[in-house]
Write an enzyme that holds these catalytic residues in place. Structure first.
Site, mmCIF file in Angstrom:
data_model
loop_
_atom_site.group_PDB
_atom_site.id
_atom_site.type_symbol
_atom_site.label_atom_id
_atom_site.label_comp_id
_atom_site.label_asym_id
_atom_site.label_seq_id
_atom_site.Cartn_x
_atom_site.Cartn_y
_atom_site.Cartn_z
ATOM 1 N N GLU A 273 40.319 49.776 29.440
ATOM 2 C CA GLU A 273 41.757 49.296 29.093
ATOM 3 C C GLU A 273 42.283 49.815 27.969
ATOM 4 O OE1 GLU A 273 41.026 44.942 29.407
ATOM 5 O OE2 GLU A 273 40.979 45.199 31.658
ATOM 6 N N ASP A 352 36.244 40.495 37.255
ATOM 7 C CA ASP A 352 36.808 39.992 35.914
ATOM 8 C C ASP A 352 37.073 38.601 36.036
ATOM 9 O OD1 ASP A 352 37.843 39.874 33.469
ATOM 10 O OD2 ASP A 352 39.861 40.776 33.747
ATOM 11 N N GLU A 380 41.512 32.024 32.107
ATOM 12 C CA GLU A 380 42.127 33.085 32.246
ATOM 13 C C GLU A 380 42.825 33.110 33.692
ATOM 14 O OE1 GLU A 380 40.917 37.255 31.396
ATOM 15 O OE2 GLU A 380 42.792 37.994 32.112
#
Ligand code: GCV
Length: 665
Positions: A273, A352, A380
């Site tokens: 990322e 993820d 998240e």
């Protein structure tokens, strides 16, 4: 003393009984001026006085009162490191441990047992940690923001400065009370000021922080910028095999340890990322991790290297390309070459932190490398600490998963604890869910995940229910009926979230970047992607041997099971297979009907959660009650939104009506 402006979570001691005696502390083999022992004595005093009304007199004072009880802390080398034995009787309590941390954990165990309803004379336990490392990873940035933070701002950083105040100490107390022994304070995305944490500018503050942590048996760790030689060293390379780069690191790490002798080591996110890493120079992940491992070795430091390495800009039109494969593809080949003070930190799933994913095939797929399990209690993808989602059942599933890497010791718990390979470095880390909100975790009920992660990392045999019950007793002290209601709410919550969001292992369908609320086709990195690959005939990603081949990354038993849609566990069906809407599930329902039913049920069950909360209103402190109630209001909006968007999307895509004739917008 002024009352602090933040809650005490599970350390808010309620009076359990009124004892009429006085306690005297007796130390055998430990000294009261040893920092961690001093903390243990302080904690015992504070808790006993609040829980029982009994007074605790100083170690030095001779007790004169007739009805004296002793809290006897004895050094006993046969007790495993960080373990304890506690036993209460009419005369008091005996705690045996071989090291200071064991004493502190033993004291917190005594407190926990009394807070959960035992009398001092009934206290009894023999325990030692399942995992050597039990860590929290903060994704706190130095400007005070928190990446994926849902409970306010950082309490470690503000305006590029390090904060140290009463909250810091309270934080350390909370962490020690659940057995945490390492904390990474800064985000793995190390940018801007955070790159300078390893410079003189921050050493004094970091030293103070490491001492406060040290008093509670916690080691300070930092996330490291792999490109530091360039960013703060003025060099033009960070090639891990370049001798000037290595020299730069040697000097830097020496400087760091001269000033921060208590530092545990570093956590590194590389080649992911947008973060720099060894791939830039044609080097492997092992080249990068080992170079840092060697440099830090003289100081007994460790390098924790994350395996969350994937190409986020990959083109999903190519059906063979699969992000889920990346971790294994990048790391398996170098198994056995990682140095012994390097640990690979592996997210629980290959993607993820979705509400349900298979266990990462790297866990146990590596057989000669130190491994650590990374989970996320920051919600998240699981509701941002607005929606109730107790995650301990998910973590238990991961820990109990049989990898087949060994004939006997093959669960993920075996692998990361070191039992499988006989290694001493490994454990569990959680991306933490705290911030400077008054209640630390945004949603008061999200503290169950914080508490639960610590307890589970210390003892992976505990059940999700046991942990929930402890947390409830310590936090709210409810009568049995209400405790049962709250416990059931926690235990149901993960499946409810899954039902109204993205069931059957499909995951995602969440708003890009924000990751809260539905966006069925949402994909953050390019206009080509969807995670679900739905068309008018079916949905799901073919990861079998005919598809991306991801299923073949597991040992044979699991590979076979996942490869075939009839043996693949249904909760992961769409993770592994592209399935027609008309496919019959084991319940006899078609896939499309299951999608509709699941979303309707999930929304209804979320409403049940909210009314269960309402039913215990009178027994919850008003402020906490209102905070949580407000969140349930938002959760219900979210659940409705998910239900309607997902159902209407698949109705339009498939053209198949709901058998039950419900309104699908
Ligand atoms: C810290 C996900 C998150 C990122 C996070 C990353 C990671 O992609 O969305 O915010 O970055 O995981 O684990 O490094």
């Amino acid at each position: 003393m002024e009352e602090s402006k933040w809650t005490k979570m599970w350390l808010d001691y309620h009076r359990i009984y009124d004892g009429g005696r006085v306690w005297k502390m007796v130390l055998g083999g430990f000294m009261e001026d040893q920092a961690v022992i001093a903390s243990a004595i302080f904690e015992f005093k504070r808790a006993i006085e609040a829980l029982t009304g009994e007074q605790v007199i100083d170690v030095k004072k001779d007790g004169t009162a007739g009805n004296l009880r002793t809290m006897c802390i004895k050094k006993q080398d046969s007790v495993p490191v960080e373990g304890y034995r506690i036993a209460g009787n009419e005369e008091g309590i005996v705690l045996e441990a071989s090291d200071e941390r064991g004493v502190l954990y033993g004291i917190f165990a005594i407190i926990r047992q009394i807070a959960c309803g035992k009398r001092a004379e009934e206290v009894a336990e023999v325990a030692s940690p399942s995992n050597p490392l039990r860590m929290m990873n903060h994704w706190d940035n130095m400007d005070g923001s928190i990446e994926r933070g849902y409970s306010g701002e950082s309490f470690f950083f503000e305006k590029d400065e390090i904060l140290i105040n009463d909250r810091t100490r309270d934080y350390a107390r909370f962490m020690a009370s659940i057995g945490i022994n390492g904390v990474v304070i800064n985000n793995v995305n190390v940018k801007g000021a955070a790159s300078y944490l390893i410079t003189d500018k921050y050493f004094d503050r970091l030293e103070s922080l490491s001492e406060i942590f040290g008093d509670y048996g916690i080691r300070l760790y930092l996330s490291l910028n792999f490109a530091s030689p360039i960013e703060i060293g003025g060099m033009d390379s960070c090639d891990p095999l370049d001798k000037d780069v290595i020299k730069w690191w040697e000097d830097k790490i020496k400087e760091v340890y001269d000033r921060l002798p208590l530092l545990g080591g570093f956590l590194v996110k590389a080649d992911s990322e947008g973060r720099p890493g060894p791939f830039t120079y044609g080097r492997t992940q092992a080249d990068g991790a080992n170079m840092l491992g060697d440099v830090i070795k003289p100081y007994d430091g460790i390098i924790i290297w994350r395996c969350f390495v994937y190409n986020c800009t990959q083109d999903w039109r190519d059906t063979k390309t699969d992000r889920a494969r990346a971790g294994y593809d990048y790391f398996k080949e170098q198994d056995g070459t990682y140095h012994d003070n390097v640990i690979l930190q592996i997210k629980n799933g290959p993607m993820d932190f979705q509400i349900r994913e298979p266990v990462s095939p790297l866990l146990g797929g590596l057989t000669k490398t130190n491994q650590m399990l990374e989970v996320q209690i920051a919600q998240e993808y699981t509701g941002h600490q607005i929606d109730l989602c107790y995650l301990i059942p998910l973590f238990k599933e991961v820990l109990d998963f049989h990898t087949y890497c060994d004939p006997e010791k093959d669960t993920v718990a075996d692998v990361v604890s070191g039992r499988t390979m006989g290694n001493t470095l490994g454990g569990m880390a959680a991306v933490i869910n705290t911030g400077n909100d008054i209640n630390w975790t945004g949603n008061d009920l999200a503290a169950a995940n914080l508490y639960g992660f610590g307890r589970l990392s210390y003892d992976t045999e505990l059940s999700a229910e046991q942990i929930a019950r402890e947390w409830i007793a310590m936090t709210f002290k409810l009568p049995d009926k209400e405790a049962d209601i709250l416990c059931s709410m926690l235990l149901r919550s993960r499946e409810i979230y899954e039902k109204y969001s993205s069931p059957l292992g499909i995951g995602w369908m969440v708003t890009p970047n924000g990751h809260y609320g539905p966006s069925v086709d949402g994909y953050e990195y390019s206009r080509w992607g969807t995670y679900h690959r739905a068309d008018h005939l079916g949905i799901g990603v073919d990861r079998s041997d005919k598809g991306t081949g991801y299923a073949q990354q597991y040992y044979e038993e699991n590979a076979k099971m996942y490869n075939d849609p009839t043996t693949c566990p249904e909760e992961l069906l769409l993770f592994f297979h592209h399935i027609p809407y008309t496919w019959k599930l084991k319940t006899g329902k078609t896939l499309i009907q299951h999608i509709y039913d699941s979303h309707f049920e999930g929304e209804e069950e979320a409403r049940d959660l909210a009314s269960d909360w309402e039913s215990i209103r009178d027994l919850i402190p008003a402020e906490a009650f209102d905070r949580v109630k407000e969140r349930f209001g938002l959760q219900l909006d979210n659940a409705r939104e998910w239900r309607d968007q997902v159902n209407s999307y698949f109705f339009r895509k498939s053209g198949i009506a709901d058998e039950k004739g419900r309104t699908i917008y």
